[in-house]
Design a protein around this motif. Structure first.
Motif, PDB file in Angstrom:
ATOM      1  N   VAL A  58      17.399   3.250   0.506  1.00 56.55           N
ATOM      2  CA  VAL A  58      16.194   2.369   0.230  1.00 56.55           C
ATOM      3  C   VAL A  58      15.387   2.043   1.361  1.00 56.55           C
ATOM      4  O   VAL A  58      14.324   1.819   1.580  1.00 56.55           O
ATOM      5  N   LEU A  59      16.217   1.602   2.339  1.00 54.92           N
ATOM      6  CA  LEU A  59      15.707   0.869   3.608  1.00 54.92           C
ATOM      7  C   LEU A  59      15.018   1.943   4.381  1.00 54.92           C
ATOM      8  O   LEU A  59      13.800   1.698   4.869  1.00 54.92           O
ATOM      9  N   VAL A  60      15.441   3.121   4.439  1.00 56.58           N
ATOM     10  CA  VAL A  60      14.958   4.085   5.251  1.00 56.58           C
ATOM     11  C   VAL A  60      13.834   4.445   4.667  1.00 56.58           C
ATOM     12  O   VAL A  60      12.676   4.734   5.497  1.00 56.58           O
ATOM     13  N   SER A  61      13.507   4.420   3.210  1.00 53.32           N
ATOM     14  CA  SER A  61      12.177   5.119   2.650  1.00 53.32           C
ATOM     15  C   SER A  61      11.030   3.952   2.757  1.00 53.32           C
ATOM     16  O   SER A  61       9.982   4.297   2.730  1.00 53.32           O
ATOM     17  N   VAL A  62      11.655   2.833   3.028  1.00 49.79           N
ATOM     18  CA  VAL A  62      10.688   1.773   3.037  1.00 49.79           C
ATOM     19  C   VAL A  62      10.289   1.729   4.658  1.00 49.79           C
ATOM     20  O   VAL A  62       8.840   1.827   4.964  1.00 49.79           O
ATOM     21  N   ARG A  63      11.146   1.831   5.523  1.00 54.40           N
ATOM     22  CA  ARG A  63      10.723   1.676   6.846  1.00 54.40           C
ATOM     23  C   ARG A  63       9.969   2.998   7.278  1.00 54.40           C
ATOM     24  O   ARG A  63       8.961   2.923   8.010  1.00 54.40           O
TER      25      ARG A  63
ATOM     26  N   ARG B  96       0.755  -1.322  -0.054  1.00 51.77           N
ATOM     27  CA  ARG B  96      -0.042  -0.094  -0.067  1.00 51.77           C
ATOM     28  C   ARG B  96       0.841   1.206   0.014  1.00 51.77           C
ATOM     29  O   ARG B  96       0.129   2.363  -0.026  1.00 51.77           O
ATOM     30  N   VAL B  97       2.343   1.216  -0.051  1.00 53.32           N
ATOM     31  CA  VAL B  97       3.080   2.359   0.017  1.00 53.32           C
ATOM     32  C   VAL B  97       3.238   2.809  -1.446  1.00 53.32           C
ATOM     33  O   VAL B  97       3.940   2.183  -2.168  1.00 53.32           O
ATOM     34  N   PRO B  98       3.007   4.087  -1.573  1.00 55.88           N
ATOM     35  CA  PRO B  98       3.142   4.766  -3.105  1.00 55.88           C
ATOM     36  C   PRO B  98       4.639   5.406  -3.063  1.00 55.88           C
ATOM     37  O   PRO B  98       5.225   5.592  -1.849  1.00 55.88           O
ATOM     38  N   LEU B  99       5.094   5.637  -4.091  1.00 57.78           N
ATOM     39  CA  LEU B  99       6.260   6.216  -4.181  1.00 57.78           C
ATOM     40  C   LEU B  99       6.640   7.472  -3.648  1.00 57.78           C
ATOM     41  O   LEU B  99       7.444   7.897  -2.888  1.00 57.78           O
TER      42      LEU B  99
ATOM     43  N   THR C 152      14.053  17.340  -1.074  1.00 59.24           N
ATOM     44  CA  THR C 152      14.232  18.190  -0.156  1.00 59.24           C
ATOM     45  C   THR C 152      12.886  18.721   0.225  1.00 59.24           C
ATOM     46  O   THR C 152      12.373  18.934   1.335  1.00 59.24           O
ATOM     47  N   ARG C 153      11.746  18.618  -0.714  1.00 54.45           N
ATOM     48  CA  ARG C 153      10.344  18.882  -0.422  1.00 54.45           C
ATOM     49  C   ARG C 153       9.685  17.740  -1.397  1.00 54.45           C
ATOM     50  O   ARG C 153      10.137  17.323  -2.492  1.00 54.45           O
ATOM     51  N   VAL C 154       8.512  17.420  -1.046  1.00 53.76           N
ATOM     52  CA  VAL C 154       7.544  16.536  -1.788  1.00 53.76           C
ATOM     53  C   VAL C 154       6.170  17.104  -1.478  1.00 53.76           C
ATOM     54  O   VAL C 154       5.556  17.337  -0.230  1.00 53.76           O
ATOM     55  N   GLY C 155       5.468  17.352  -2.768  1.00 58.15           N
ATOM     56  CA  GLY C 155       4.025  17.809  -2.825  1.00 58.15           C
ATOM     57  C   GLY C 155       3.256  16.636  -3.219  1.00 58.15           C
ATOM     58  O   GLY C 155       3.514  15.414  -3.200  1.00 58.15           O
ATOM     59  N   ALA C 156       1.943  17.047  -3.682  1.00 54.66           N
ATOM     60  CA  ALA C 156       0.818  16.063  -4.073  1.00 54.66           C
ATOM     61  C   ALA C 156       1.211  15.124  -5.188  1.00 54.66           C
ATOM     62  O   ALA C 156       1.121  13.903  -5.149  1.00 54.66           O
ATOM     63  N   ASP C 157       1.888  15.751  -6.193  1.00 60.00           N
ATOM     64  CA  ASP C 157       2.368  15.051  -7.467  1.00 60.00           C
ATOM     65  C   ASP C 157       4.027  15.704  -7.944  1.00 60.00           C
ATOM     66  O   ASP C 157       3.893  15.397  -9.198  1.00 60.00           O
ATOM     67  N   TRP C 158       4.671  16.161  -7.102  1.00 58.02           N
ATOM     68  CA  TRP C 158       5.894  16.460  -7.374  1.00 58.02           C
ATOM     69  C   TRP C 158       6.809  16.293  -6.335  1.00 58.02           C
ATOM     70  O   TRP C 158       6.657  16.235  -5.073  1.00 58.02           O
ATOM     71  N   PHE C 159       8.319  16.553  -6.524  1.00 58.58           N
ATOM     72  CA  PHE C 159       9.126  16.845  -5.779  1.00 58.58           C
ATOM     73  C   PHE C 159      10.173  17.474  -6.145  1.00 58.58           C
ATOM     74  O   PHE C 159      10.441  17.649  -7.103  1.00 58.58           O
TER      75      PHE C 159
ATOM     76  N   ALA D 280      10.077  10.368   2.957  1.00 60.30           N
ATOM     77  CA  ALA D 280      11.137   9.672   3.839  1.00 60.30           C
ATOM     78  C   ALA D 280      12.441   9.822   3.289  1.00 60.30           C
ATOM     79  O   ALA D 280      13.346  10.517   4.092  1.00 60.30           O
ATOM     80  N   MET D 281      12.637   9.946   1.974  1.00 62.53           N
ATOM     81  CA  MET D 281      13.794  10.622   1.378  1.00 62.53           C
ATOM     82  C   MET D 281      14.032  11.853   1.638  1.00 62.53           C
ATOM     83  O   MET D 281      15.491  12.093   1.780  1.00 62.53           O
TER      84      MET D 281
END
Length: 198
Positions: free
Chosen positions: A104-109, A36-39, A68-75, A45-46
């Motif tokens: 990768v592991l941080v982004s999953v966890r 259920r985790v989207p990109l 550095t930042r993540v929005g609804a459909d951009w980063f 997390a990154m």
């Protein structure tokens, strides 16, 4: 005495079976969580990590920097300290994200959606802010085209770009043309100078 050992063996077997069953359930629960985790949540997390990633884009090659930042459909991807220029990347333009095993592991966890405000800020919101700032940009399109200029307007699904030479201010006399660019054709928008979007 013999019966005590018999019951101890039974208890040990039962404990081992329960441990194996709990481990299997934990593994399955983790598989379901990951399914259920989207990109986007992994990019959130990154953004809390300081390590650089490499992002391959449709038709626009690869870029390296820190999320550095993540929005609804951009980063936002910030370059190294030498350039510190920020690139806005629509999620739809991403082909792959290359990262170290630790990242990768941080982004999953640590995957999570972030604040409700950032979840609502779409790429149009960011482009409208660039209109307000009158920032010079390089728009890279999914067909490989690079367009230099200033964004004059940003609509619901496209933006107007006044073309002019990089490094020159947007003046009516320096504009060489105009392009209306659909958001879906956009691979990245790179700010001409370091900006506080990072």
């Amino acid at each position: 005495m013999r019966w005590d050992r018999f019951f101890e063996d039974l208890e040990d077997q039962l404990d081992s079976e329960w441990e194996a069953e709990r481990a299997a359930l934990d593994t399955e629960a983790e598989r379901l969580r990951l399914a259920r985790v989207p990109l986007r949540d992994r990019l959130v997390a990154m953004a809390r990590d300081t390590r650089a990633v490499s992002v391959a884009l449709r038709g626009a090659g690869a870029m390296t920097g820190r999320v550095t930042r993540v929005g609804a459909d951009w980063f936002a991807l910030a370059g190294d300290e030498a350039s510190a220029r920020v690139t806005i990347v629509p999620l739809g333009a991403v082909v792959s994200v290359g990262a170290s095993l630790d990242t990768v592991l941080v982004s999953v966890r640590d995957a999570q959606p972030g604040t409700s405000l950032t979840q609502r800020m779409g790429v149009g919101f960011v482009l409208r802010d660039l209109v307000r700032r009158r920032s010079a940009v390089t728009a890279r399109l999914v067909d490989g085209t690079a367009l230099d200029g200033t964004i004059d307007r940003a609509g619901v699904d496209h933006f107007d770009l006044a073309l002019h030479e990089p490094g020159t201010p947007r003046r009516a006399t320096s504009v060489t043309g105009y392009r209306l660019v659909p958001f879906e054709a956009l691979a990245a928008v790179r700010l001409a100078e370091a900006d506080d979007l990072a």
